[in-house]
Design an enzyme around this catalytic site. Structure first.
Site, PDB file in Angstrom:
ATOM      1  N   ASP A  67      -2.347  11.106  -1.677  1.00  9.87           N
ATOM      2  CA  ASP A  67      -2.696  10.148  -2.730  1.00  9.87           C
ATOM      3  C   ASP A  67      -3.066  10.829  -4.039  1.00  9.87           C
ATOM      4  OD1 ASP A  67      -3.017   8.494  -0.167  1.00  9.87           O
ATOM      5  OD2 ASP A  67      -3.044   7.047  -1.813  1.00  9.87           O
ATOM      6  N   ARG A 112       0.862  -1.185   0.000  1.00 14.45           N
ATOM      7  CA  ARG A 112       0.000   0.000   0.000  1.00 14.45           C
ATOM      8  C   ARG A 112       0.891   1.224   0.000  1.00 14.45           C
ATOM      9  NH1 ARG A 112       2.383   1.613   3.700  1.00 14.45           N
ATOM     10  NH2 ARG A 112       0.900   3.310   3.793  1.00 14.45           N
ATOM     11  N   GLY A 113       0.239   2.399  -0.080  1.00 14.61           N
ATOM     12  CA  GLY A 113       1.017   3.629  -0.264  1.00 14.61           C
ATOM     13  C   GLY A 113       1.046   3.918  -1.764  1.00 14.61           C
ATOM     14  N   GLN A 118      -2.274   1.887   9.852  1.00 17.85           N
ATOM     15  CA  GLN A 118      -0.969   1.968   9.172  1.00 17.85           C
ATOM     16  C   GLN A 118       0.062   2.673  10.056  1.00 17.85           C
ATOM     17  OE1 GLN A 118      -3.896   2.745   7.756  1.00 17.85           O
ATOM     18  NE2 GLN A 118      -3.920   2.367   5.556  1.00 17.85           N
ATOM     19  N   ASN A 173      -5.813  12.365   1.141  1.00 12.81           N
ATOM     20  CA  ASN A 173      -4.859  11.486   1.822  1.00 12.81           C
ATOM     21  C   ASN A 173      -5.636  10.633   2.816  1.00 12.81           C
ATOM     22  OD1 ASN A 173      -2.134  10.567   2.312  1.00 12.81           O
ATOM     23  ND2 ASN A 173      -2.246  11.604   4.274  1.00 12.81           N
ATOM     24  N   LYS A 174      -4.938   9.758   3.493  1.00 10.52           N
ATOM     25  CA  LYS A 174      -5.550   8.809   4.422  1.00 10.52           C
ATOM     26  C   LYS A 174      -6.566   9.470   5.346  1.00 10.52           C
ATOM     27  CE  LYS A 174      -5.237   5.386   4.396  1.00 10.52           C
ATOM     28  NZ  LYS A 174      -6.295   4.635   3.671  1.00 10.52           N
TER      29      LYS A 174
HETATM   30  O1  MRU Z   1      -4.471   3.093   2.240  1.00 10.51           O
HETATM   31  P1  MRU Z   1      -2.986   3.328   2.134  1.00 10.51           P
HETATM   32  O2  MRU Z   1      -2.217   2.732   3.256  1.00 10.51           O
HETATM   33  O3  MRU Z   1      -2.466   2.955   0.769  1.00 10.51           O
HETATM   34  O4  MRU Z   1      -2.854   4.917   2.264  1.00 10.51           O
HETATM   35  C1  MRU Z   1      -1.590   5.492   2.191  1.00 10.51           C
HETATM   36  C2  MRU Z   1      -1.611   6.973   2.337  1.00 10.51           C
HETATM   37  O5  MRU Z   1      -2.642   7.570   2.529  1.00 10.51           O
HETATM   38  C3  MRU Z   1      -0.306   7.688   2.163  1.00 10.51           C
HETATM   39  O6  MRU Z   1      -0.297   8.865   2.913  1.00 10.51           O
HETATM   40  C4  MRU Z   1      -0.100   8.057   0.674  1.00 10.51           C
HETATM   41  O7  MRU Z   1      -0.368   6.963  -0.155  1.00 10.51           O
HETATM   42  C5  MRU Z   1       1.286   8.536   0.428  1.00 10.51           C
HETATM   43  S1  MRU Z   1       2.489   7.265   0.623  1.00 10.51           S
HETATM   44  C6  MRU Z   1       3.979   7.958   0.216  1.00 10.51           C
END
Ligand code: MRU
Length: 359
Positions: free
Chosen positions: A242, A49-50, A201, A252-253
C-alpha cells in the site's frame, strides 16, 4: 486475465459501476457511484479495495462530482472536494498520488486560464489514463516477475497474502498478477493463499480469483504459513503493497510482516509486487506511514459456528465475549531488510536501489 467476470471497475460516463466486493464470493452485485459521496462510501466500506483500485475509484468519483458544479468553482473549492476523497482511506499512497498528479498536470495557474468544460474533460481523460496505465504496468510487472523463476516450465509453490489481483487493480493484479503471468508462462503452480484475518480478503477474494482462473491453490489460515514453509519447499512469498517509504519499509495488509519474518527464517525469497505509484519518497521510513485502524467488529465477528439445526450458536456470528476490546490495525510495516526485492514494471529492484529507479 481469463475472465471478464473479475473486472471490478467500469466507467460508464454517467456513473461508475463497481463490483461489490463485500458480497464476493456469495453474490455478484454492482454498486453504482454517482458522485464523490458514493465513491467515498465505496472506498471506506470496502465495496472496492486494493490500493490501485481505490485510486481509480477516487478519481472517477471526483469526475462525477465536478459535473455538479454549473460554473467553475474556485481552486480551493476544488481542492476541498479532492481532499475529502483522499481522506477516505489513509494507508495506500496511490489515492493521494493520483490527485497530486492531477494537480501537477493542471496547476492553479493553468486551472485559472482554462474553461470549466476543458478542466472536466481533462480530469476525465486523466482518470481513464490512470486506469489504463495501471493495467499496462501490471502486465509488465507480471512479465518481469516471471524472470525471477526458471525459464523452463517448473513446479512452483508460492504463498500470497490478502488480495492483489484483478479485483484490487484495473486488471491482472500485482502479486496475483505475477502468479497469473507464471501460469501463462507454463509453470505448474501451487498457490497457498492466506485467508487474511480479519477481513478475509484472501479467503473471499483471492481464493475466488484463483478458482476462476483455474490456478491450483490451497486456502490456509494466516497461522498456517509457518507450517507450510517448514513442511514444503516454498519457492517464494509474493505480496502487494500500500505504501513504500524512501528506505524501502513497506506497509501492506496486516499479517504481511509476520509472513516476511517467517520467510527470512526459512530462507524463502520475499517479494513485493508494486507499480511506481506505491512509492512515497516524502516519507523517510515505515514509522511515518499512517496505519488505518478499523472497527472492532471485524475481529469479534465471524459467521460459521452453527448448531445442528443450522442456527448460529452465538448471536450473529459473534466469536468473542461481548464487550471485549479488540485491536484492528488494518496494515503492518515490513522492514526493508526483510524484502528480497520489489517486482515492478521497471524491473526487479532491490530495496536499496528504489530511489535510483523511482526517486
Ligand atoms: O484493505 P485492502 O483490502 O484495501 O488491502 C489491500 C492490500 O493490502 C493489498 O495488498 C494492496 O493494496 C495492494 S493491491 C494491488
Amino acid at each position: 486475465m481469463k475472465k471478464e467476470n473479475l473486472r471490478p471497475i467500469f466507467w460508464e460516463r454517467e456513473n461508475l459501476r463497481l463490483l461489490d466486493q463485500r458480497q464476493i464470493p456469495g453474490k455478484k452485485e454492482w454498486f453504482v457511484a454517482k458522485n464523490a459521496e458514493d465513491a467515498i462510501f465505496a472506498i471506506r466500506e470496502m465495496v472496492v479495495r486494493g490500493a490501485p483500485a481505490i485510486a481509480i475509484t477516487g478519481l472517477f468519483g471526483a469526475v462525477l462530482e465536478l459535473r455538479k458544479f454549473s460554473s467553475k468553482p474556485s481552486y480551493s473549492e476544488l481542492q476541498n472536494v479532492f481532499s475529502k476523497i483522499i481522506e477516505s482511506r489513509p494507508t495506500a499512497v496511490n489515492l493521494r498520488r493520483a490527485f497530486d498528479e492531477l494537480a501537477q498536470r493542471i496547476p492553479e495557474k493553468k486551472y485559472e486560464s482554462i474553461s470549466w468544460e476543458t478542466f472536466k474533460e481533462e480530469s476525465e481523460s486523466f482518470a481513464i489514463s490512470v486506469y489504463e496505465e495501471d493495467l499496462r504496468n501490471n502486465l509488465q510487472l507480471g512479465k518481469n516477475g516471471v524472470s525471477l523463476f526458471p525459464s523452463s516450465p517448473s513446479k512452483l509453490k508460492i504463498i500470497t497474502h490478502c488480495n492483489t489481483g484483478a479485483l484490487a487493480t484495473a486488471g491482472h493484479g500485482t502479486a496475483l498478477g505475477v502468479i497469473r503471468s507464471l501460469k501463462e508462462a507454463g509453470h505448474d503452480l501451487t498457490v497457498y493463499a492466506d485467508e487474511t484475518r480479519p477481513y478475509l480478503q484472501g479467503a473471499r477474494l483471492t481464493a475466488w480469483e484463483l478458482m476462476e482462473e483455474e490456478i491450483p491453490s490451497f486456502l490456509i489460515t494466516d497461522s498456517m504459513a509457518g507450517w507450510v514453509m517448514a513442511s514444503e519447499k516454498i519457492d517464494a512469498v509474493i505480496v502487494g503493497v500500500d505504501r513504500v517509504a524512501a528506505n524501502g519499509d513497506s506497509a501492506n495488509k496486516i499479517g504481511t510482516y509476520p509472513l516476511a519474518v517467517l520467510a527470512k527464517y526459512h530462507g524463502v525469497p520475499f517479494y513485493i509486487a508494486a507499480t511506481e505509484k506505491s512509492f512515497d519518497f516524502r516519507i523517510p521510513s515505515g514509522s511515518h506511514i499512517p496505519i488505518e485502524m478499523r472497527t472492532q467488529d471485524e475481529v469479534t465477528r465471524l459467521n460459521f459456528l452453527k448448531k445442528e439445526n443450522g442456527q448460529p450458536i452465538l448471536e450473529e456470528g459473534v466469536i468473542a465475549p461481548k464487550g471485549v476490546k479488540a485491536l484492528n490495525p488494518s496494515f503492518d510495516v515490513t522492514p526493508a531488510s526483510l524484502i528480497t526485492a520489489f517486482i515492478t514494471e521497471k524491473g526487479i529492484v532491490k530495496p536499496e536501489d528504489i530511489s535510483k529507479v523511482f526517486g
